[in-house]
Design a protein around this motif. Structure first.
Motif, PDB file in Angstrom:
ATOM      1  N   UNK A   1       0.805  -1.220   0.000  1.00 51.29           N
ATOM      2  CA  UNK A   1       0.000   0.000   0.000  1.00 51.29           C
ATOM      3  C   UNK A   1       0.841   1.275   0.000  1.00 51.29           C
ATOM      4  N   UNK A   2       1.922   1.270   0.777  1.00 53.41           N
ATOM      5  CA  UNK A   2       2.734   2.481   0.913  1.00 53.41           C
ATOM      6  C   UNK A   2       4.054   2.380   0.144  1.00 53.41           C
ATOM      7  N   UNK A   3       4.101   1.472  -0.812  1.00 52.37           N
ATOM      8  CA  UNK A   3       5.355   1.175  -1.495  1.00 52.37           C
ATOM      9  C   UNK A   3       5.978   2.382  -2.184  1.00 52.37           C
TER      10      UNK A   3
ATOM     11  N   UNK B   1       8.460   6.946   8.491  1.00 59.15           N
ATOM     12  CA  UNK B   1       8.742   5.539   8.759  1.00 59.15           C
ATOM     13  C   UNK B   1       9.787   5.095   7.747  1.00 59.15           C
ATOM     14  N   UNK B   2      10.605   4.137   8.120  1.00 59.56           N
ATOM     15  CA  UNK B   2      11.617   3.685   7.156  1.00 59.56           C
ATOM     16  C   UNK B   2      10.942   3.039   5.949  1.00 59.56           C
ATOM     17  N   UNK B   3      11.589   3.090   4.795  1.00 66.01           N
ATOM     18  CA  UNK B   3      11.021   2.472   3.602  1.00 66.01           C
ATOM     19  C   UNK B   3      11.045   0.956   3.733  1.00 66.01           C
TER      20      UNK B   3
ATOM     21  N   UNK C   1       1.722  10.482 -15.514  1.00 65.99           N
ATOM     22  CA  UNK C   1       1.323   9.087 -15.343  1.00 65.99           C
ATOM     23  C   UNK C   1       1.365   8.629 -13.904  1.00 65.99           C
ATOM     24  N   UNK C   2       1.470   7.308 -13.725  1.00 64.44           N
ATOM     25  CA  UNK C   2       1.432   6.720 -12.390  1.00 64.44           C
ATOM     26  C   UNK C   2       2.161   5.380 -12.388  1.00 64.44           C
ATOM     27  N   UNK C   3       2.649   4.988 -11.211  1.00 60.87           N
ATOM     28  CA  UNK C   3       3.239   3.663 -11.006  1.00 60.87           C
ATOM     29  C   UNK C   3       2.273   2.822 -10.189  1.00 60.87           C
ATOM     30  N   UNK C   4       2.166   1.556 -10.513  1.00 60.84           N
ATOM     31  CA  UNK C   4       1.379   0.619  -9.708  1.00 60.84           C
ATOM     32  C   UNK C   4       2.209  -0.646  -9.484  1.00 60.84           C
ATOM     33  N   UNK C   5       1.826  -1.411  -8.476  1.00 55.30           N
ATOM     34  CA  UNK C   5       2.546  -2.647  -8.166  1.00 55.30           C
ATOM     35  C   UNK C   5       1.567  -3.755  -7.826  1.00 55.30           C
ATOM     36  N   UNK C   6       1.904  -4.957  -8.256  1.00 49.60           N
ATOM     37  CA  UNK C   6       1.178  -6.165  -7.868  1.00 49.60           C
ATOM     38  C   UNK C   6       2.221  -7.155  -7.386  1.00 49.60           C
ATOM     39  N   UNK C   7       1.885  -7.947  -6.389  1.00 44.84           N
ATOM     40  CA  UNK C   7       2.856  -8.918  -5.893  1.00 44.84           C
ATOM     41  C   UNK C   7       2.154 -10.065  -5.190  1.00 44.84           C
TER      42      UNK C   7
END
Length: 200
Positions: A106-108, A119-121, A141-147
């Motif tokens: 969520x906070x990536x 907070x630390x990364x 634009x935007x960045x998204x992540x899936x994992x």
């Protein structure tokens, strides 16, 4: 690199993004075997002219590739894919690595130094992904992540498919300035023998 964190619009130039991506991929792919990794490039078109900032996009891709190299065990696969959907250009880096815990996803991309309560990364990811988000926003634009843990991660950069009206010269020139940018960008993920490779 900090100038890309401002989310200000970047200077965009019309260029063939497939050619750009193919050149960058070939540099990174030549280093992947040193980590025991396979690489694959998938492009939805043979040629596609659109507006982007080459230096910024190169930095973004090397950041994503550095993370993929770092968190994918030997024998894994890293895939770069370009596709065109609904007047958008999408570019992803996918790995078969260890994945990211759901609570961290969520906070990536947050820039932790801008948070009210810093907070630390996420471990090992540092400010790199916040930098990627800044570059994405600079492209509109935007960045998204899936994992999925134990299965791998996919990071996707999405930007409008448009032209700026400002083209780079058709004459090719070397952005590297005489040194191997792929090697420098991926240096912390590679064994020491990587540095005996001559820059061609």
């Amino acid at each position: 690199a900090t100038r890309y964190m401002s989310e200000e619009p970047l200077p965009l130039r019309d260029r063939d993004i497939v050619e750009f991506l193919t050149e960058l991929f070939s540099r990174a792919a030549s280093l992947a075997p040193l980590r025991g990794l396979e690489t694959r490039l998938i492009c939805a078109a043979d040629r596609h002219i659109c507006a982007f900032c080459p230096d910024a996009l190169e930095l973004l891709l090397y950041q994503l590739l550095s993370n993929a190299f770092k968190y994918t065990p030997s024998g894994g696969l890293i895939t770069i894919e370009l596709w065109l959907v609904g007047k958008r250009v999408l570019l992803s880096v996918e790995d078969t690595g260890e994945g990211i815990p759901p609570e961290r996803l969520e906070a990536l991309f947050d820039s932790y130094h801008q948070a009210e309560r810093p907070a630390p990364p996420p471990q090992g990811l540092g400010l790199g992904l916040a930098l990627c988000q800044g570059i994405a926003k600079g492209h509109g634009g935007i960045m998204t992540a899936e994992s999925r843990q134990g299965k791998g991660s996919r990071f996707t950069f999405s930007m409008p498919d448009r032209l700026s009206g400002t083209a780079l010269s058709d004459v090719r020139f070397d952005y590297s300035g005489g040194f191997n940018r792929a090697l420098m960008s991926l240096s912390d993920t590679l064994p020491s023998e990587a540095f005996t490779i001559r820059n061609h």
